[in-house]
Design a protein around this motif. Structure first.
Motif, PDB file in Angstrom:
ATOM      1  N   VAL A   1       0.838  -1.212   0.000  1.00 33.33           N
ATOM      2  CA  VAL A   1       0.000   0.000   0.000  1.00 33.33           C
ATOM      3  C   VAL A   1       0.867   1.254   0.000  1.00 33.33           C
ATOM      4  N   LEU A   2       1.923   1.241   0.763  1.00 33.28           N
ATOM      5  CA  LEU A   2       2.816   2.401   0.819  1.00 33.28           C
ATOM      6  C   LEU A   2       3.474   2.667  -0.538  1.00 33.28           C
ATOM      7  N   HIS A   3       3.525   1.657  -1.387  1.00 35.33           N
ATOM      8  CA  HIS A   3       4.060   1.822  -2.745  1.00 35.33           C
ATOM      9  C   HIS A   3       2.943   2.001  -3.777  1.00 35.33           C
ATOM     10  N   GLY A   4       1.710   2.240  -3.296  1.00 40.35           N
ATOM     11  CA  GLY A   4       0.592   2.477  -4.201  1.00 40.35           C
ATOM     12  C   GLY A   4      -0.035   1.226  -4.770  1.00 40.35           C
ATOM     13  N   ASP A   5       0.292   0.069  -4.221  1.00 41.46           N
ATOM     14  CA  ASP A   5      -0.254  -1.193  -4.708  1.00 41.46           C
ATOM     15  C   ASP A   5      -1.277  -1.708  -3.694  1.00 41.46           C
ATOM     16  N   PHE A   6      -2.565  -1.635  -4.060  1.00 43.37           N
ATOM     17  CA  PHE A   6      -3.634  -2.080  -3.163  1.00 43.37           C
ATOM     18  C   PHE A   6      -4.022  -3.527  -3.409  1.00 43.37           C
ATOM     19  N   GLY A   7      -3.284  -4.198  -4.240  1.00 44.20           N
ATOM     20  CA  GLY A   7      -3.595  -5.601  -4.506  1.00 44.20           C
ATOM     21  C   GLY A   7      -4.446  -5.761  -5.757  1.00 44.20           C
ATOM     22  N   ARG A   8      -4.958  -6.963  -5.929  1.00 42.62           N
ATOM     23  CA  ARG A   8      -5.743  -7.309  -7.112  1.00 42.62           C
ATOM     24  C   ARG A   8      -7.179  -7.612  -6.712  1.00 42.62           C
ATOM     25  N   SER A   9      -8.114  -7.035  -7.431  1.00 45.46           N
ATOM     26  CA  SER A   9      -9.527  -7.245  -7.135  1.00 45.46           C
ATOM     27  C   SER A   9      -9.896  -8.707  -7.348  1.00 45.46           C
ATOM     28  N   LEU A  10     -10.573  -9.288  -6.359  1.00 41.95           N
ATOM     29  CA  LEU A  10     -11.005 -10.675  -6.469  1.00 41.95           C
ATOM     30  C   LEU A  10     -12.200 -10.816  -7.401  1.00 41.95           C
ATOM     31  N   GLU A  11     -12.993  -9.762  -7.542  1.00 44.33           N
ATOM     32  CA  GLU A  11     -14.197  -9.799  -8.368  1.00 44.33           C
ATOM     33  C   GLU A  11     -13.906  -9.441  -9.820  1.00 44.33           C
ATOM     34  N   TYR A  12     -13.129  -8.382 -10.024  1.00 40.03           N
ATOM     35  CA  TYR A  12     -12.879  -7.883 -11.378  1.00 40.03           C
ATOM     36  C   TYR A  12     -11.585  -8.408 -11.992  1.00 40.03           C
ATOM     37  N   ARG A  13     -10.784  -9.124 -11.201  1.00 41.22           N
ATOM     38  CA  ARG A  13      -9.534  -9.723 -11.678  1.00 41.22           C
ATOM     39  C   ARG A  13      -8.603  -8.690 -12.307  1.00 41.22           C
ATOM     40  N   THR A  14      -8.519  -7.536 -11.692  1.00 41.26           N
ATOM     41  CA  THR A  14      -7.620  -6.484 -12.157  1.00 41.26           C
ATOM     42  C   THR A  14      -7.073  -5.743 -10.959  1.00 41.26           C
ATOM     43  N   ASP A  15      -6.066  -4.915 -11.181  1.00 42.59           N
ATOM     44  CA  ASP A  15      -5.483  -4.165 -10.072  1.00 42.59           C
ATOM     45  C   ASP A  15      -6.506  -3.203  -9.473  1.00 42.59           C
ATOM     46  N   VAL A  16      -6.540  -3.157  -8.144  1.00 35.17           N
ATOM     47  CA  VAL A  16      -7.464  -2.241  -7.467  1.00 35.17           C
ATOM     48  C   VAL A  16      -7.139  -0.795  -7.831  1.00 35.17           C
ATOM     49  N   SER A  17      -5.868  -0.472  -7.987  1.00 34.20           N
ATOM     50  CA  SER A  17      -5.467   0.893  -8.341  1.00 34.20           C
ATOM     51  C   SER A  17      -6.091   1.318  -9.666  1.00 34.20           C
ATOM     52  N   ASP A  18      -6.160   0.391 -10.631  1.00 34.67           N
ATOM     53  CA  ASP A  18      -6.784   0.701 -11.919  1.00 34.67           C
ATOM     54  C   ASP A  18      -8.278   0.927 -11.767  1.00 34.67           C
ATOM     55  N   LEU A  19      -8.921   0.115 -10.919  1.00 38.42           N
ATOM     56  CA  LEU A  19     -10.353   0.296 -10.669  1.00 38.42           C
ATOM     57  C   LEU A  19     -10.628   1.668 -10.066  1.00 38.42           C
ATOM     58  N   LEU A  20      -9.820   2.043  -9.085  1.00 40.46           N
ATOM     59  CA  LEU A  20     -10.021   3.317  -8.402  1.00 40.46           C
ATOM     60  C   LEU A  20      -9.754   4.494  -9.341  1.00 40.46           C
ATOM     61  N   SER A  21      -8.694   4.410 -10.126  1.00 44.32           N
ATOM     62  CA  SER A  21      -8.346   5.525 -11.018  1.00 44.32           C
ATOM     63  C   SER A  21      -9.410   5.748 -12.080  1.00 44.32           C
ATOM     64  N   SER A  22     -10.134   4.705 -12.469  1.00 41.06           N
ATOM     65  CA  SER A  22     -11.171   4.854 -13.485  1.00 41.06           C
ATOM     66  C   SER A  22     -12.486   5.371 -12.905  1.00 41.06           C
ATOM     67  N   ARG A  23     -12.704   5.151 -11.613  1.00 44.53           N
ATOM     68  CA  ARG A  23     -13.976   5.538 -10.999  1.00 44.53           C
ATOM     69  C   ARG A  23     -13.880   6.753 -10.084  1.00 44.53           C
ATOM     70  N   LEU A  24     -12.678   7.026  -9.570  1.00 47.21           N
ATOM     71  CA  LEU A  24     -12.515   8.120  -8.618  1.00 47.21           C
ATOM     72  C   LEU A  24     -12.888   9.483  -9.199  1.00 47.21           C
ATOM     73  N   PRO A  25     -12.522   9.816 -10.461  1.00 48.27           N
ATOM     74  CA  PRO A  25     -12.909  11.135 -10.995  1.00 48.27           C
ATOM     75  C   PRO A  25     -14.412  11.382 -10.961  1.00 48.27           C
TER      76      PRO A  25
END
Length: 320
Positions: free
Chosen positions: A75-99
């Motif tokens: 987490v301190l390196h910006g890696d929140f792990g991989r989504s178990l549901e969407y099978r993708t990086d959580v960071s990518d999920l957040l960056s696409s929905r956060l705006p």
């Protein structure tokens, strides 16, 4: 207390609090019923050997503290792990929905500040019928939950009148389309807080109107508009600012309900879906973001209060 020293001390306190919160957020996974590995199987049966392989792959067989420290380091390196549901990086999920969520919360916050301050100002200064009307309106607003407001606005303005879209965020079609799609959700999100801020502003200004400095200013012939703006409203801002943390936390919590009702597709709806499907990495990441945002707002408020109201010293808040 020196401003820099105060800011450094608060940042250290935030770091310690976030560390504690991260431990609680991560540990909550083990409070959920069932084995975390079973959620990865999505209800499918598996042999003990296959289950052991999954636990080894996701390090679920490691000691709890070792798992937590590994996760915290990522987490301190910006890696929140991989989504178990969407099978993708959580960071990518957040960056696409956060705006989308930030735009929704930003629009709602603008409505809360403009309408809340204006209504509170009018009620305190005008009094009489205006004050009574504002009190009745804010009573209705404060008593209407966000999800009820969402249903009412959606049914009337979207379905009955057809003025606004009933769902979606309009992402990918420009900022104008997004704001149009998010108009009703932002109204539903802001309604309760408009009533709350209007009442806080009204009470603070009425109290300031009774101050001796106001009487002195009026006796010296200072125009009433200057008295209200310089001596009444400015003194009331301290009490208004202390509600900022509550406003932001309420916006972040209620956005889950509003985004779900309007199918907005922001992190609020993502949190609801992730919690339903036991997508632990996604839930953990969003919870940490919300906690961090809430703490940041409180820090900013504490730094601004002495500038708004010189009677308040660093580290204290007005009780008015």
């Amino acid at each position: 207390m020196n401003l820099l020293r105060f800011a450094v001390r608060r940042l250290l306190e935030m770091a310690v609090t976030l560390l504690g919160a991260s431990f609680v957020v991560f540990g909550a996974m083990y409070l959920a019923p069932g084995n975390p590995a079973s959620f990865l199987l999505a209800g499918r049966s598996a042999s003990p050997a296959a289950l052991a392989a999954i636990e080894k792959q996701y390090h679920l067989d490691d000691p709890f503290l070792e798992q937590y420290l590994r996760w915290l380091g990522n987490v301190l390196h910006g890696d929140f792990g991989r989504s178990l549901e969407y099978r993708t990086d959580v960071s990518d999920l957040l960056s696409s929905r956060l705006p989308t969520t930030l735009l929704l919360v930003g629009m709602a916050l603008v409505l809360v500040v403009l309408l809340g301050l204006a209504l509170g100002w009018l009620a305190a200064v005008r009094g009489g019928a205006v004050d009574s009307t504002v009190l009745v309106g804010t009573t209705f607003a404060v008593g209407t939950p966000a999800f009820v407001a969402a249903i009412l606005l959606q049914g009337f303005f979207a379905v009955e009148l057809g003025w606004f879209p009933s769902s979606g965020s309009g992402s990918g079609h420009g900022i104008g389309q997004m704001m149009w799609h998010l108009t009703l959700p932002s109204l539903a999100l802001a309604l309760y807080l408009v009533g709350l801020l209007a009442r806080v502003t009204r009470s603070a200004m009425l109290e300031a109107l009774e101050g001796e400095h106001v009487v002195v200013a009026r006796s010296r012939g200072v125009p009433e508009r200057h008295v209200v703006r310089r001596h009444v409203f400015r003194n009331a801002l301290g009490a208004v600012l202390t509600t900022a943390g509550l406003i932001v936390s309420t916006l972040m919590v209620c956005t889950v309900l509003v985004e779900t009702a309007f199918s907005v597709g922001g992190i609020g709806q993502l949190l609801e879906l992730a919690a339903t499907t036991k997508d632990f990495p996604t839930v953990q990441a969003i919870c940490l973001i919300i906690i961090g945002l809430f703490m940041t707002v409180n820090l900013v408020v504490d730094l601004l209060l002495p500038l708004v109201d010189p009677r308040i010293t660093l580290g204290t808040r007005s009780s008015s």
